[in-house]
Design a protein around this motif. Structure first.
Motif, short mmCIF file in Angstrom:
data_model
loop_
_atom_site.label_atom_id
_atom_site.label_comp_id
_atom_site.label_asym_id
_atom_site.label_seq_id
_atom_site.Cartn_x
_atom_site.Cartn_y
_atom_site.Cartn_z
N ILE A 156 0.84 -1.20 0.00
CA ILE A 156 0.00 0.00 0.00
C ILE A 156 0.87 1.25 0.00
O ILE A 156 0.67 2.17 -0.80
N ALA B 287 -4.98 -2.67 -0.95
CA ALA B 287 -5.94 -2.28 0.09
C ALA B 287 -7.07 -3.29 0.16
O ALA B 287 -7.56 -3.63 1.23
N LYS C 243 -8.13 -5.42 3.41
CA LYS C 243 -9.53 -5.32 3.84
C LYS C 243 -10.16 -6.71 3.99
O LYS C 243 -10.82 -6.99 4.99
N ALA D 110 -9.17 0.57 5.22
CA ALA D 110 -8.62 -0.05 4.00
C ALA D 110 -9.58 0.16 2.83
O ALA D 110 -9.16 0.40 1.70
N LEU E 225 -9.01 3.47 1.12
CA LEU E 225 -7.88 3.46 0.18
C LEU E 225 -8.21 2.66 -1.08
O LEU E 225 -7.81 3.03 -2.19
N GLU E 226 -8.93 1.58 -0.91
CA GLU E 226 -9.32 0.78 -2.07
C GLU E 226 -10.16 1.63 -3.02
O GLU E 226 -9.96 1.62 -4.24
N SER F 175 -4.69 9.93 -0.69
CA SER F 175 -4.29 8.63 -0.16
C SER F 175 -3.31 8.74 1.01
O SER F 175 -3.29 7.86 1.87
N LEU G 18 -3.91 6.81 4.33
CA LEU G 18 -2.89 5.84 4.76
C LEU G 18 -2.54 6.05 6.22
O LEU G 18 -2.41 5.08 6.98
N LEU H 184 -5.21 4.56 8.30
CA LEU H 184 -5.12 3.10 8.29
C LEU H 184 -3.99 2.62 9.21
O LEU H 184 -4.15 1.66 9.96
#
Ligand code: MN
Length: 252
Positions: free
Chosen positions: A174, A190, A194, A209, A212-213, A224, A228, A231
């Motif tokens: 990632i 991601a 997830k 996640a 970000l996906e 992002s 990030l 996350l």
């Protein structure tokens, strides 16, 4: 019954395999679409459980290929889509690709067997309903996870171990995708994290996640870095909760 499980995520593989074995069925695992098509050429299966999101060949593409191959033989193997997202458009795309049913992950025992046994005409007396999960902790809800695993603490230990081993690799991918501005790899990495976190019902990490996906899916990496950071914080909390659990297992 003999089932073919097409799934690229290692934790999903372990969980589905365990559920299926407990029910007394056999299962063969293919980690990608090419393997699945090759196995279907040479072995008999009663049903296919098909992950949708896989690198290279998606579950939709594999299914379409299986259906094309069947045109020569007139056969129709039941194919059940398994996916982490439960969007209505996905369901429609699955039907269009030639799938017979659709299940969301993490797989829930009763609906899994109800679906596969209905599609194959297999009958076995109905199973007891799963225990209710009660309250939920967004970091890691051990009681709910254990209930979802049928109280199998060995299995919980196994998937906890896989998760802790995999998570740093997912994070590395990632971070690399964010720093090299690579939306496609961001989406994939991601998604993988997830999917693994979803099996632990780790809602905070799943949501972070998923953010970000989604950024990757939209074809850019805008926003992002912040996502990030979010996350990373949430994953740290989960890792420490799981670390505690591992210590407990080690003492037991
Ligand atoms: Mn997948």
């Amino acid at each position: 019954m003999r089932l073919l499980l097409v799934e690229d995520n290692e934790i999903n593989q372990v969980l589905a395999q365990r559920l299926i074995h407990k029910r007394g069925h056999k299962v063969v695992i293919a980690s990608n679409g090419r393997e699945a098509l090759a196995l279907l050429e040479i072995e008999y299966f009663d049903l296919v459980l098909m992950d949708i999101q896989m690198p290279e060949m998606s579950g939709l593409e594999v299914t379409a290929q299986i259906r094309r191959n069947e045109q020569a033989t007139g056969q129709h193997i039941p194919i059940v889509a398994t996916t982490a997202s439960a969007m209505k458009e996905d369901r429609e795309r699955c039907v269009q690709a030639g799938m017979d049913a659709y299940l969301s992950k993490p797989l829930e025992r009763d609906s899994l067997f109800e679906t596969i046994e209905r599609l194959t005409g297999y009958s076995k007396k109905s199973v007891a309903p799963a225990a209710s999960s009660g309250t939920s902790d967004p970091v890691f809800d051990r009681g709910a996870v254990l209930a979802s695993l049928d109280g199998d603490s060995d299995l919980l230990r196994e998937i906890t171990g896989i998760f802790l081993a995999q998570a740093p690799r997912h994070m590395e991918r990632i971070r690399e995708a964010v720093s090299t501005k690579d939306p496609k790899n961001l989406e994939r990495a991601a998604h993988a994290l997830k999917g693994s976190a979803a099996n632990l019902l780790a809602q905070e990490v799943v949501d972070a996640a998923a953010k970000l996906e989604e950024i990757g899916r939209l074809g850019s990496v805008a926003g992002s870095s912040e996502a990030l950071q979010g996350l990373e914080k949430k994953l740290e909390r989960l890792q420490s909760a799981l670390g505690e659990l591992e210590k407990e297992f080690a003492r037991a």
